[in-house]
Design an enzyme around this catalytic site. Sequence first.
Site, mmCIF file in Angstrom:
data_model
loop_
_atom_site.group_PDB
_atom_site.id
_atom_site.type_symbol
_atom_site.label_atom_id
_atom_site.label_comp_id
_atom_site.label_asym_id
_atom_site.label_seq_id
_atom_site.Cartn_x
_atom_site.Cartn_y
_atom_site.Cartn_z
ATOM 1 N NE ARG A 153 -47.300 51.594 -83.376
ATOM 2 C CZ ARG A 153 -48.470 52.219 -83.514
ATOM 3 N NH1 ARG A 153 -48.533 53.403 -84.092
ATOM 4 N NH2 ARG A 153 -49.579 51.659 -83.075
ATOM 5 N NE ARG B 212 -57.630 53.430 -80.960
ATOM 6 C CZ ARG B 212 -56.446 53.877 -81.393
ATOM 7 N NH1 ARG B 212 -56.037 55.082 -81.099
ATOM 8 N NH2 ARG B 212 -55.694 53.089 -82.118
ATOM 9 N NE ARG C 214 -52.594 48.600 -83.758
ATOM 10 C CZ ARG C 214 -51.556 48.996 -84.517
ATOM 11 N NH1 ARG C 214 -50.606 48.128 -84.874
ATOM 12 N NH2 ARG C 214 -51.478 50.237 -84.906
ATOM 13 C CE LYS D 287 -56.216 57.071 -86.395
ATOM 14 N NZ LYS D 287 -56.078 55.685 -86.918
ATOM 15 N NE ARG E 296 -47.476 51.909 -88.824
ATOM 16 C CZ ARG E 296 -48.624 52.361 -88.328
ATOM 17 N NH1 ARG E 296 -49.321 53.276 -88.949
ATOM 18 N NH2 ARG E 296 -49.092 51.858 -87.196
HETATM 19 P P1 AMP Z 1 -52.293 54.152 -82.142
HETATM 20 O O1 AMP Z 1 -50.892 54.661 -82.176
HETATM 21 O O2 AMP Z 1 -53.319 55.253 -82.195
HETATM 22 O O3 AMP Z 1 -52.541 53.064 -83.148
HETATM 23 O O4 AMP Z 1 -52.474 53.478 -80.697
HETATM 24 C C1 AMP Z 1 -51.677 52.376 -80.285
HETATM 25 C C2 AMP Z 1 -52.361 51.645 -79.133
HETATM 26 O O5 AMP Z 1 -52.512 52.546 -78.021
HETATM 27 C C3 AMP Z 1 -53.778 51.144 -79.436
HETATM 28 O O6 AMP Z 1 -53.770 49.883 -80.075
HETATM 29 C C4 AMP Z 1 -54.366 51.086 -78.025
HETATM 30 O O7 AMP Z 1 -53.874 49.965 -77.298
HETATM 31 C C5 AMP Z 1 -53.766 52.324 -77.366
HETATM 32 N N1 AMP Z 1 -54.616 53.530 -77.575
HETATM 33 C C6 AMP Z 1 -54.284 54.668 -78.247
HETATM 34 N N2 AMP Z 1 -55.270 55.563 -78.204
HETATM 35 C C7 AMP Z 1 -56.268 54.999 -77.479
HETATM 36 C C8 AMP Z 1 -57.575 55.426 -77.087
HETATM 37 N N3 AMP Z 1 -58.055 56.631 -77.443
HETATM 38 N N4 AMP Z 1 -58.322 54.559 -76.348
HETATM 39 C C9 AMP Z 1 -57.839 53.356 -75.976
HETATM 40 N N5 AMP Z 1 -56.640 52.885 -76.321
HETATM 41 C C10 AMP Z 1 -55.843 53.702 -77.062
#
Ligand code: AMP
Length: 204
Positions: A151, A89, A162, A14, A123
């Site tokens: 990360r 989400r 996740r 994404k 990554r």
């Molecule tokens: P990402 O970088 O999008 O993979 O997000 C990393 C982490 O941030 C996720 O595993 C969640 O813990 C939190 N997170 C990011 N976006 C959301 C969302 N829209 N709703 C809930 N948790 C989120």
Amino acid sequence: MSSIVLFGPPGAGKGTQASAIMQKTGLPQVSTGDMLRNALANQTELGLEAKEYMEAGKLVPDELIISLIHERLKEEDAIHGVLFDGFPRTISQAESLAKITTVSMVISIQVPDEKIIERIVGRRMDPETGEIYHVVFKPAPEELKSRLIQRKDDNESTVRSRLEAYHSQTAPLADYYNKLGILENIDGDQNIIEVTNSIINLLV
Ligand code: AMP
């Protein structure tokens, strides 16, 4: 104002595809994951509250995310819509979003779970440029390798959590947006350029 949602499991690409869409549409990228990581780096109350969820690979509670988005959409550059990456989400987040902006298209990028694990665990990011590399699929130039970071939530056990959160809480959104007639499916399990081309074709 009308926005685009980039939808898909963690590691579907994404963030990478967001750059191409931003270039094509001029919409600013709004990544809740990036916003939370920044909040955490700055030790804000929100960041500290989100930390344990993120590190466990669980979703941060809807109220926190929704208020973050509310504030972000008030900013000047969001006036013509934005490109959401990693948001919404949950169905509840999507319903809240529908009250504050119009979503014109949801681009769903799909990749099988086994591929996601190998993609994410390898990554690495260059903190100076934000460029994402992969130890096998996209190795960084030798001179940059020592400064790359991983990360904290990109380890196998957190990735499994996740993915579980994705399948149980996020995947049902595909049906929600399909019923609204705005879901576009893209096969994310092909090379990056082909994925980008398929997405660009949707935007013309
Ligand atoms: P990402 O970088 O999008 O993979 O997000 C990393 C982490 O941030 C996720 O595993 C969640 O813990 C939190 N997170 C990011 N976006 C959301 C969302 N829209 N709703 C809930 N948790 C989120």
